[in-house]
Design a protein around this motif. Structure first.
Motif, PDB file in Angstrom:
ATOM      1  N   GLY A 104      30.942  15.832  38.987  1.00 40.89           N
ATOM      2  CA  GLY A 104      29.903  15.648  39.360  1.00 40.89           C
ATOM      3  C   GLY A 104      30.174  13.900  39.084  1.00 40.89           C
ATOM      4  O   GLY A 104      31.030  13.619  38.617  1.00 40.89           O
ATOM      5  N   LEU A 105      28.698  13.556  38.233  1.00 40.00           N
ATOM      6  CA  LEU A 105      28.884  12.514  37.815  1.00 40.00           C
ATOM      7  C   LEU A 105      29.286  12.306  36.022  1.00 40.00           C
ATOM      8  O   LEU A 105      28.834  13.321  35.834  1.00 40.00           O
ATOM      9  CB  LEU A 105      27.217  12.216  37.666  1.00 40.00           C
ATOM     10  N   PHE A 106      30.019  11.302  36.551  1.00 41.27           N
ATOM     11  CA  PHE A 106      30.517  11.284  34.614  1.00 41.27           C
ATOM     12  C   PHE A 106      30.698   9.550  34.309  1.00 41.27           C
ATOM     13  O   PHE A 106      29.628   9.755  33.369  1.00 41.27           O
ATOM     14  CB  PHE A 106      32.137  11.025  34.837  1.00 41.27           C
ATOM     15  N   CYS A 107      30.779   8.935  34.674  1.00 46.61           N
ATOM     16  CA  CYS A 107      30.526   7.573  34.411  1.00 46.61           C
ATOM     17  C   CYS A 107      29.304   6.662  35.142  1.00 46.61           C
ATOM     18  O   CYS A 107      28.870   5.934  34.364  1.00 46.61           O
ATOM     19  CB  CYS A 107      32.051   7.043  34.709  1.00 46.61           C
ATOM     20  N   SER A 108      28.542   7.053  36.218  1.00 44.66           N
ATOM     21  CA  SER A 108      28.173   6.366  36.770  1.00 44.66           C
ATOM     22  C   SER A 108      27.779   4.843  37.232  1.00 44.66           C
ATOM     23  O   SER A 108      27.306   4.363  37.620  1.00 44.66           O
ATOM     24  CB  SER A 108      26.984   6.958  36.268  1.00 44.66           C
ATOM     25  N   ASN A 109      29.539   4.605  36.779  1.00 38.25           N
ATOM     26  CA  ASN A 109      29.828   3.146  37.228  1.00 38.25           C
ATOM     27  C   ASN A 109      30.776   2.802  38.222  1.00 38.25           C
ATOM     28  O   ASN A 109      31.412   1.708  37.725  1.00 38.25           O
ATOM     29  CB  ASN A 109      29.484   1.905  35.999  1.00 38.25           C
ATOM     30  N   GLY A 110      31.249   4.082  39.086  1.00 39.07           N
ATOM     31  CA  GLY A 110      32.661   3.726  39.546  1.00 39.07           C
ATOM     32  C   GLY A 110      33.905   3.496  39.168  1.00 39.07           C
ATOM     33  O   GLY A 110      34.188   3.019  39.650  1.00 39.07           O
ATOM     34  N   GLN A 111      33.966   4.037  37.745  1.00 37.79           N
ATOM     35  CA  GLN A 111      34.565   3.786  37.624  1.00 37.79           C
ATOM     36  C   GLN A 111      36.052   5.330  37.307  1.00 37.79           C
ATOM     37  O   GLN A 111      36.805   4.630  36.511  1.00 37.79           O
ATOM     38  CB  GLN A 111      34.858   3.678  35.553  1.00 37.79           C
ATOM     39  N   CYS A 112      35.488   6.766  37.575  1.00 33.59           N
ATOM     40  CA  CYS A 112      36.544   7.545  37.154  1.00 33.59           C
ATOM     41  C   CYS A 112      36.293   8.126  38.469  1.00 33.59           C
ATOM     42  O   CYS A 112      37.473   9.304  38.497  1.00 33.59           O
ATOM     43  CB  CYS A 112      35.062   8.167  35.606  1.00 33.59           C
ATOM     44  N   SER A 113      36.014   8.103  39.210  1.00 31.25           N
ATOM     45  CA  SER A 113      35.751   9.521  41.212  1.00 31.25           C
ATOM     46  C   SER A 113      35.732  10.683  40.330  1.00 31.25           C
ATOM     47  O   SER A 113      36.172  11.073  41.952  1.00 31.25           O
ATOM     48  CB  SER A 113      37.647   8.632  41.037  1.00 31.25           C
ATOM     49  N   GLN A 114      34.992  10.802  39.644  1.00 29.57           N
ATOM     50  CA  GLN A 114      34.724  12.270  39.356  1.00 29.57           C
ATOM     51  C   GLN A 114      33.581  12.415  40.575  1.00 29.57           C
ATOM     52  O   GLN A 114      33.635  14.048  40.508  1.00 29.57           O
ATOM     53  CB  GLN A 114      34.067  12.153  38.105  1.00 29.57           C
ATOM     54  N   CYS A 115      33.293  11.798  40.841  1.00 30.59           N
ATOM     55  CA  CYS A 115      31.814  11.567  41.508  1.00 30.59           C
ATOM     56  C   CYS A 115      32.970  11.872  43.137  1.00 30.59           C
ATOM     57  O   CYS A 115      31.784  11.852  43.799  1.00 30.59           O
ATOM     58  CB  CYS A 115      30.580  10.684  41.362  1.00 30.59           C
ATOM     59  N   ASN A 116      33.648  11.964  43.338  1.00 35.11           N
ATOM     60  CA  ASN A 116      34.043  11.875  44.946  1.00 35.11           C
ATOM     61  C   ASN A 116      33.255  12.223  46.079  1.00 35.11           C
ATOM     62  O   ASN A 116      33.214  14.233  45.013  1.00 35.11           O
ATOM     63  CB  ASN A 116      35.754  11.545  45.180  1.00 35.11           C
TER      64      ASN A 116
ATOM     65  N   ALA B 115      30.509   8.091  44.841  1.00 32.79           N
ATOM     66  CA  ALA B 115      28.794   9.173  45.500  1.00 32.79           C
ATOM     67  C   ALA B 115      27.631   8.052  44.088  1.00 32.79           C
ATOM     68  O   ALA B 115      27.112   7.536  45.150  1.00 32.79           O
ATOM     69  CB  ALA B 115      28.687  10.086  45.233  1.00 32.79           C
ATOM     70  N   CYS B 116      28.716   7.811  43.105  1.00 33.85           N
ATOM     71  CA  CYS B 116      27.699   6.823  42.296  1.00 33.85           C
ATOM     72  C   CYS B 116      27.660   5.398  42.843  1.00 33.85           C
ATOM     73  O   CYS B 116      27.138   4.451  42.281  1.00 33.85           O
ATOM     74  CB  CYS B 116      27.979   6.876  40.853  1.00 33.85           C
ATOM     75  N   MET B 117      28.573   5.210  43.940  1.00 31.87           N
ATOM     76  CA  MET B 117      28.682   3.631  44.314  1.00 31.87           C
ATOM     77  C   MET B 117      28.102   2.887  45.654  1.00 31.87           C
ATOM     78  O   MET B 117      28.378   2.077  45.622  1.00 31.87           O
ATOM     79  CB  MET B 117      29.952   2.775  43.730  1.00 31.87           C
TER      80      MET B 117
HETATM   81  S1  FES Z   1      30.692   8.969  38.216  1.00 32.29           S
HETATM   82 FE1  FES Z   1      32.451   8.087  38.048  1.00 32.29          FE
HETATM   83  S2  FES Z   1      33.004   6.461  39.544  1.00 32.29           S
HETATM   84 FE2  FES Z   1      31.056   7.647  40.015  1.00 32.29          FE
END
Ligand code: FES
Length: 205
Positions: free
Chosen positions: A58-70, A80-82
């Protein structure tokens, strides 16, 4: 549904309610929000599961860096966060590795252009903006590239006030204010080109 209607620092503009689907379920979000905000609004915190051990993602960095929110939108994995929510969007959770479309559909990038530049700066966070400002004042020709739609990097997420030196790091100002100040400084440089929503894949020299 959970929605922030008042915030001590940020303005909350009125937005139009729109429909979308997540894993087949009809949900509501608001125009202009990203998919992750719309899912949180509907109390959905788990967007998929990791391919290795099935752990929730789910949400992790909320800034487009980690892809955990795919999540998957129209068969394509997106962050999803971007990714802005759109009316009628069909969003699916991403469980394991996303499958690529069966048909390869190369994107038409049009005619490419070779650009020679003295300085290429990748990332318009505080470091990239400061580097652009300082090198720009030396009249160097610069391209500043960032994959987001605005300048500031993580500063745009920071509502707290900074501490330290007022002269060096704008102590007493909020991150969102510092992003604006640095952004205006680089935008006023005639020798700096700013490319937002742009991904730097490779550099040739
Ligand atoms: S939460 Fe890290 S890219 Fe979306």
């Amino acid at each position: 549904m959970e929605n922030i209607t008042k915030h001590p620092i940020l303005e909350i503009p009125d937005k139009k309610k729109i429909k979308f689907k997540f894993d087949g379920k009809l949900l509501y979000g608001f125009e202009g929000m990203v998919i992750s905000s719309a899912l949180f609004l509907n109390k959905i915190r788990i967007f998929g599961h990791h391919k290795k051990d099935g752990s929730p993602q789910g949400l992790f960095c909320s800034n487009g860096q980690c892809s955990q929110c795919n999540v998957i939108v129209n068969g394509i994995p997106v962050k999803a966060c971007m990714t802005p929510l759109k009316v009628g969007m069909i969003v699916e959770s991403c469980n394991g590795l996303p499958e690529l479309p069966a048909e390869d559909d190369p994107v038409d990038v049009g005619d490419s252009e070779i650009i020679e530049i003295e300085v290429l700066i990748i990332g318009a966070g505080p470091a990239g903006l400061s580097a652009t400002k300082i090198l720009g004042e030396y009249k160097l020709k610069i391209i500043l590239v960032d994959d987001k739609d605005r300048l500031g990097g993580k500063l745009v997420l920071q509502t707290h006030k900074f501490f330290g030196s007022q002269e060096e790091v704008y102590a007493g100002k909020r991150g969102i204010e510092i992003a604006k100040i640095l952004g205006q400084q680089v935008q006023s440089l005639p020798n700096a080109q700013i490319w937002l929503n742009s991904v730097c894949l490779a550099v040739f020299s």
